[in-house]
Design a protein around this motif. Structure first.
Motif, PDB file in Angstrom:
ATOM      1  N   ALA A 139       9.199   6.733  16.115  1.00  0.00           N
ATOM      2  CA  ALA A 139       8.766   8.126  16.074  1.00  0.00           C
ATOM      3  C   ALA A 139       9.641   8.892  15.094  1.00  0.00           C
ATOM      4  O   ALA A 139      10.813   8.558  14.899  1.00  0.00           O
ATOM      5  N   VAL A 140       9.060   9.926  14.474  1.00  0.00           N
ATOM      6  CA  VAL A 140       9.828  10.724  13.515  1.00  0.00           C
ATOM      7  C   VAL A 140       9.415  12.187  13.630  1.00  0.00           C
ATOM      8  O   VAL A 140       8.236  12.517  13.577  1.00  0.00           O
ATOM      9  N   ALA A 141      10.386  13.042  13.862  1.00  0.00           N
ATOM     10  CA  ALA A 141      10.140  14.487  13.836  1.00  0.00           C
ATOM     11  C   ALA A 141      10.195  14.942  12.388  1.00  0.00           C
ATOM     12  O   ALA A 141      11.161  14.673  11.678  1.00  0.00           O
ATOM     13  N   LYS A 142       9.141  15.629  11.949  1.00  0.00           N
ATOM     14  CA  LYS A 142       9.043  16.080  10.569  1.00  0.00           C
ATOM     15  C   LYS A 142       9.075  17.605  10.542  1.00  0.00           C
ATOM     16  O   LYS A 142       8.167  18.262  11.034  1.00  0.00           O
ATOM     17  N   MET A 143      10.138  18.161   9.979  1.00  0.00           N
ATOM     18  CA  MET A 143      10.235  19.611   9.878  1.00  0.00           C
ATOM     19  C   MET A 143       9.536  20.104   8.624  1.00  0.00           C
ATOM     20  O   MET A 143       9.596  19.459   7.578  1.00  0.00           O
ATOM     21  N   ALA A 144       8.871  21.240   8.738  1.00  0.00           N
ATOM     22  CA  ALA A 144       8.210  21.839   7.578  1.00  0.00           C
ATOM     23  C   ALA A 144       9.242  22.150   6.507  1.00  0.00           C
ATOM     24  O   ALA A 144      10.253  22.794   6.769  1.00  0.00           O
ATOM     25  N   SER A 145       8.993  21.682   5.282  1.00  0.00           N
ATOM     26  CA  SER A 145       9.994  21.791   4.231  1.00  0.00           C
ATOM     27  C   SER A 145       9.355  21.546   2.879  1.00  0.00           C
ATOM     28  O   SER A 145       8.342  20.846   2.784  1.00  0.00           O
ATOM     29  N   PRO A 146       9.941  22.100   1.828  1.00  0.00           N
ATOM     30  CA  PRO A 146       9.462  21.750   0.488  1.00  0.00           C
ATOM     31  C   PRO A 146       9.866  20.316   0.161  1.00  0.00           C
ATOM     32  O   PRO A 146      10.747  19.751   0.821  1.00  0.00           O
ATOM     33  N   PRO A 147       9.275  19.723  -0.846  1.00  0.00           N
ATOM     34  CA  PRO A 147       9.632  18.344  -1.215  1.00  0.00           C
ATOM     35  C   PRO A 147      10.937  18.307  -2.003  1.00  0.00           C
ATOM     36  O   PRO A 147      10.980  17.901  -3.164  1.00  0.00           O
ATOM     37  N   THR A 191       4.344  10.785  14.163  1.00  0.00           N
ATOM     38  CA  THR A 191       5.027  12.000  13.701  1.00  0.00           C
ATOM     39  C   THR A 191       4.965  13.084  14.770  1.00  0.00           C
ATOM     40  O   THR A 191       3.940  13.292  15.416  1.00  0.00           O
ATOM     41  N   ILE A 192       6.076  13.780  14.934  1.00  0.00           N
ATOM     42  CA  ILE A 192       6.180  14.973  15.772  1.00  0.00           C
ATOM     43  C   ILE A 192       6.469  16.130  14.822  1.00  0.00           C
ATOM     44  O   ILE A 192       7.421  16.057  14.037  1.00  0.00           O
ATOM     45  N   GLU A 223      -2.835  17.834  15.493  1.00  0.00           N
ATOM     46  CA  GLU A 223      -3.064  16.708  16.399  1.00  0.00           C
ATOM     47  C   GLU A 223      -1.845  15.803  16.538  1.00  0.00           C
ATOM     48  O   GLU A 223      -1.958  14.587  16.678  1.00  0.00           O
ATOM     49  N   ARG A 224      -0.693  16.412  16.493  1.00  0.00           N
ATOM     50  CA  ARG A 224       0.563  15.691  16.737  1.00  0.00           C
ATOM     51  C   ARG A 224       1.398  16.505  17.722  1.00  0.00           C
ATOM     52  O   ARG A 224       1.308  17.738  17.752  1.00  0.00           O
ATOM     53  N   PRO A 225       2.218  15.854  18.531  1.00  0.00           N
ATOM     54  CA  PRO A 225       3.133  16.616  19.386  1.00  0.00           C
ATOM     55  C   PRO A 225       4.019  17.531  18.546  1.00  0.00           C
ATOM     56  O   PRO A 225       4.250  17.280  17.362  1.00  0.00           O
ATOM     57  N   MET A 226       4.530  18.576  19.184  1.00  0.00           N
ATOM     58  CA  MET A 226       5.300  19.588  18.460  1.00  0.00           C
ATOM     59  C   MET A 226       6.705  19.720  19.038  1.00  0.00           C
ATOM     60  O   MET A 226       6.890  19.773  20.254  1.00  0.00           O
ATOM     61  N   LEU A 227       7.681  19.779  18.138  1.00  0.00           N
ATOM     62  CA  LEU A 227       9.070  20.040  18.489  1.00  0.00           C
ATOM     63  C   LEU A 227       9.424  21.445  18.026  1.00  0.00           C
ATOM     64  O   LEU A 227       9.056  21.848  16.923  1.00  0.00           O
ATOM     65  N   VAL A 228      10.125  22.190  18.880  1.00  0.00           N
ATOM     66  CA  VAL A 228      10.641  23.478  18.441  1.00  0.00           C
ATOM     67  C   VAL A 228      12.147  23.521  18.674  1.00  0.00           C
ATOM     68  O   VAL A 228      12.650  23.039  19.687  1.00  0.00           O
TER      69      VAL A 228
END
Length: 397
Positions: A139-147, A191-192, A223-228
């Motif tokens: 599993a991998v948590a993906k934070m919103a970010s620029p490339p 992905t989370i 449609e993916r779990p969410m981490l805050v």
């Protein structure tokens, strides 16, 4: 909504909210109670203050993500990895161990030597990150970010005119950018998503975070779990006029609201208290989902017409379907092709709309009255759809 199996820990709508406790092995990290550079002391902290207080996941950071500090290279992070590895070997409690890193090489080394998942704060800016995680079935948590590996979370600094389109960039607000950043570079099956709360760039404002939080439900359309990660954040402290040390109450209030709005993982330094707040949010969440046999019917939630329209656009469904008579937007997953055709035939005769999303998946839009009539009609005419009629009946009852 897809659930994610993180080394045996199920994360998603059908499971309790998960608590991610934080350990830092970086001397730069600003929150002193979670910072350790001695593996034995770190392990004791994990056992007592994290796992002992209810953490399901322990997230270990090798460097501070604070933009005031210089970004470490992958080689420098790897030099600190041994402390983290010695720590998890010394922990006696049971938990999933997550490595916070932006580098695929570091993730590879950590997963190979005992870590269970990855927390990528750069949103797959390292293009090899998704492949590494998929290779380990992690599993991998993906934070919103620029490339950009050196600017995690700075979504407003992305050249959206180039990456999306000039027209889109001209109309997009901050939450639109966060949403699009999560879609950029794709999502793995495990992905989370993390909407990136906090001061990641000079352009990001407290109002941006507050609006993201208000519209948190919109991210469920991915449609993916969410981490805050909202623990003691400035956007909460500013509302109550509290400094960091006095922000636990506002963090707990926000935790309950975040879970009620669809968050599945809460990242925190205050594990025990946050766990309790998350359970309250979960117990009173206005999120309806019924699973009967192989069929799942979920009621898509939205706090406003705009949020509901955003969900429908994500499914390529005409948002003009929404009017004053619409009370339910239901996602149906698990229908056979023949049963889907039968459902579509019934809705064609009523003031409701059925749209096919893909194999076995449909969206049903209609008022409570029409949904009840559809359920009754299907129950009378199509006995093999008893699971669907049962689920529809429960939702509108």
């Amino acid at each position: 909504m897809n659930s994610v199996d993180a080394a045996g820990l199920e994360i998603g709508d059908e499971h309790p909210p998960r608590i991610m406790g934080v350990l830092n092995v970086s001397e730069e990290s600003p929150y002193d109670p979670s910072v350790y550079d001695d593996p034995a002391e770190a392990a004791a902290y994990v056992d007592e203050a994290l796992i002992g207080e209810g953490a399901d996941i322990v997230d270990i950071g090798l460097e501070s993500a604070n933009k005031r500090f210089e970004v470490l290279s992958a080689e420098e992070e790897l030099e600190r990895l041994d402390v983290a590895l010695e720590t998890i070997v010394s922990v006696s409690g049971e938990a999933i161990f997550s490595i916070e890193t932006r580098y695929a090489d570091v993730a590879d080394a950590a997963l190979a030597r005992g870590f269970d998942m990855v927390n990528d704060i750069s949103g797959f800016a390292d293009p090899r990150m998704p492949t590494v995680c998929e290779d380990y079935d992690a599993a991998v948590a993906k934070m919103a970010s620029p490339p950009d590996l050196e600017r995690p979370g700075a979504v407003e600094e992305t050249d959206w005119s180039t990456r999306k389109s000039p027209a889109w960039a001209a109309e997009a607000d901050y939450v639109d950018m966060v949403y699009e950043a999560l879609k950029q570079n794709g999502l793995t099956e495990k992905t989370i998503v993390d909407p990136a709360f906090g001061g990641w760039s000079e352009a990001q404002t407290l109002a941006d975070d507050q609006e993201t939080f208000r519209r948190l439900r919109e991210f469920r359309a991915l449609e993916r779990p969410m981490l805050v990660s909202i623990n003691r954040k400035n956007f909460l402290g500013s509302i109550a006029d509290r400094e960091t040390d006095d922000r636990l109450p506002v963090s707990l209030a926000a935790t309950s609201m975040a879970v009620e709005r669809g968050a599945h993982v809460i990242r925190t330094h205050d594990v025990g208290e946050t766990r309790d707040a998350a359970l309250i949010g979960s117990a009173f969440a206005d999120r309806t989902s019924h699973r009967i046999d192989d069929l799942t019917v979920s009621q898509l939630e939205a706090g406003s017409t705009r949020e509901l329209e955003a969900k429908l656009r994500e499914y390529d469904v005409d948002p003009s379907l929404i009017d004053d008579t619409v009370h339910h937007v239901l996602e149906i997953d698990g229908l056979s092709s023949a049963d889907g055709t039968a459902l579509e035939s019934v809705t064609d005769e009523r003031e409701a709309t059925c749209v096919k999303l893909g194999a076995g998946r449909w969206i049903l839009v209609g008022s409570s009255t029409e949904i009840a009539r559809i359920s009754a009609h299907l129950g009378d005419s199509t006995p093999n759809l008893s699971s669907l009629t049962d689920a529809l009946g429960r939702i509108v009852s």
